[in-house]
Design an enzyme around this catalytic site. Structure first.
Site, short mmCIF file in Angstrom:
data_model
loop_
_atom_site.label_atom_id
_atom_site.label_comp_id
_atom_site.label_asym_id
_atom_site.label_seq_id
_atom_site.Cartn_x
_atom_site.Cartn_y
_atom_site.Cartn_z
N LYS A 158 29.28 36.57 42.48
CA LYS A 158 30.26 37.28 43.32
C LYS A 158 30.39 38.73 42.88
O LYS A 158 30.47 39.64 43.72
CB LYS A 158 31.61 36.57 43.26
CG LYS A 158 32.73 37.23 44.09
CD LYS A 158 32.51 37.11 45.59
CE LYS A 158 33.54 37.89 46.40
NZ LYS A 158 34.80 37.20 46.60
N LYS A 196 40.60 44.79 43.01
CA LYS A 196 40.69 43.74 41.99
C LYS A 196 39.28 43.25 41.64
O LYS A 196 38.93 43.09 40.47
CB LYS A 196 41.53 42.57 42.51
CG LYS A 196 41.74 41.47 41.48
CD LYS A 196 41.77 40.10 42.12
CE LYS A 196 40.38 39.67 42.55
NZ LYS A 196 40.32 38.33 43.12
#
Lengths: 295, 295
Positions: free
Chosen positions: B174, B242
């Site tokens: 990811k 984030k």
């Protein structure tokens, strides 16, 4: 009767492009700085123009495909060059990748001599040149583009021959092309390095990413190169470095800040510093790998 | 009889994901910090677990989908959390995007309790969550992945549910995904700015580039967003920020230098500084445009 085409610059790209024109039945008059390429084209049916000016004298449309802006200037503005022999109504197509500002300046000079000049850099590499499937990004007069479209279609994919805008716009587009590739390439290289350092198989990462938003031709092709450690050109790093100099100088010329592309340019320089100039430009990844101690 | 699934975290992503599990006939027990999402799921046929521990007591497979690592820790390790009620043989799937090192640590702790834990972050956004077409990148035990595959297929595209490697590998993948997107995005934004400053229509540039080596989903989708000035999320900038903190901290954790991604991270921070956190993350381009005085 098809127009006679002058073709100046018979390098890796120019030679197969000129041959594709011959194959489509165009009479072609050629010139190249070194002799063997000229002999090769003459053998294939072209005529030797003797000099850029000699090519201009015998052609309706004059194409140049040389390494950089100084070479284009030499071919056009130099002694014995194209501009000395130019006739009103001729068309010049410079297919080299050069600075957009130089492209505009030369088009202006040609216009003053009654000649339309297009900037029409290509992408697709040597394979695209051989197969006649190049993408061609064009700046210049719309009607002139339509006039020469059949000629361009002998060298490129008809669907990828796009007029971008006025003079210089083709070169701006090519700069954008190299920037988009460079940003994608360095990020994929960093992702590869991270995966490797974390003990994760990048083959799987690439497979997962290709299905989603991170999908790109760079991930597809250069991601695979990274997995295989295959840096065979392709498109040579030293030419990519020249293109990045055009990118950063265009940024300066148009007051357009480009923090990421400027950073990529530094690693492109590092790639040459590492002696990788003759390999494929995707070896930019190798510079990132070495930074991280990734083989 | 299908396994009972616990689902903790019913936000923008979690809520439609849990609903897709219900639609496939799985009994689902839910928990969420705020009440309305729980009521919504109960209305749709789920059971209210009352707390993360309560969910764990009543489930065979426990899925968490919360914003960040501290939230996952809270759900699992906190008072009244999942770990307090864990039984040997249960399976935990954390689908949040969190640090790969935290993912590994939590998987190790679960293993000590006789429970397999997978990290399985997703991409595809809210639309993918609603349509059940998410890409799912998985780290953890191979047999466990096969066991839960039907559950994952209720939420994701079967062809894009990929086991990347051992625990943490899903999160590494990811991170790679966000890096590849970020590098492509900033470069396309810089290309857009250059074209605009040079008076060139980026619509044409995008069209030309999509046919060649610069082609990417980012150019396709976000290039179009730039042309339209459309920054409606999509995927919110503050969540992307984030994710970039995860990227840069993973770089530090694995001694993996990432000069370009670190630079992108600075512009992601600038995007939040400009108050663009609630908009789409592609508004990273807006920061580049403002630098260049492009509208």
């Amino acid at each position: 009767m098809a127009e006679t085409i002058g073709f100046i610059g018979l390098g890796l790209m120019g030679r197969p492009m000129a041959k594709n024109l011959l194959k489509k039945g165009y009479p072609v008059v050629v010139h190249n700085r070194s002799r063997p390429a000229v002999d090769d084209l003459v053998q294939a049916g072209a005529k030797d123009g003797g000099s850029p000016g000699g090519v201009a004298e015998q052609s309706d449309v004059i194409i140049s495909m040389v390494p950089d802006a100084p070479d284009v200037r030499d071919v056009l503005q130099g002694s014995g060059g194209v501009f000395e022999k130019l006739r009103r109504g001729q068309i010049i197509i410079d297919m080299s990748t050069i600075s957009p500002t130089v492209a505009k300046e030369l088009a202006d000079e040609a216009a003053r001599r009654g000649v339309m000049m297009l900037d029409a850099p290509v992408s697709g590499g040597e394979i695209g040149a051989i197969q006649g499937t190049l993408s061609i990004m064009i700046g210049g007069d719309e009607q002139t583009v339509e006039t020469v479209r059949p000629i361009l279609e002998a060298m490129g994919n008809p669907e990828r021959i796009v007029r971008i805008g006025d003079a210089g716009a083709g070169q701006i587009c090519k700069a954008c092309n190299q920037m988009a590739i460079g940003g994608a390439l360095i990020a994929v290289a960093e992702a590869y390095a991270l995966a490797k350092k974390a003990g994760v198989d990048f083959t799987k990462v690439r497979e997962a990413l290709m299905g989603g938003f991170a999908a790109s031709r760079v991930l597809e092709v250069h991601g695979q190169r990274m997995i295989e450690g295959n840096w065979k050109p392709g498109f040579k790093a030293k030419l990519y470095a020249k293109d990045y100099r055009i990118v950063t100088s265009a940024g300066a010329a148009y007051d357009s800040p480009m923090p990421a592309s400027a950073l990529v340019a530094q690693f492109v320089n590092a790639m040459l510093a590492e002696g990788l100039g003759e390999g494929d430009y995707s070896a930019l990844a190798k510079v990132i790998f070495r930074l991280g101690g990734v083989e």
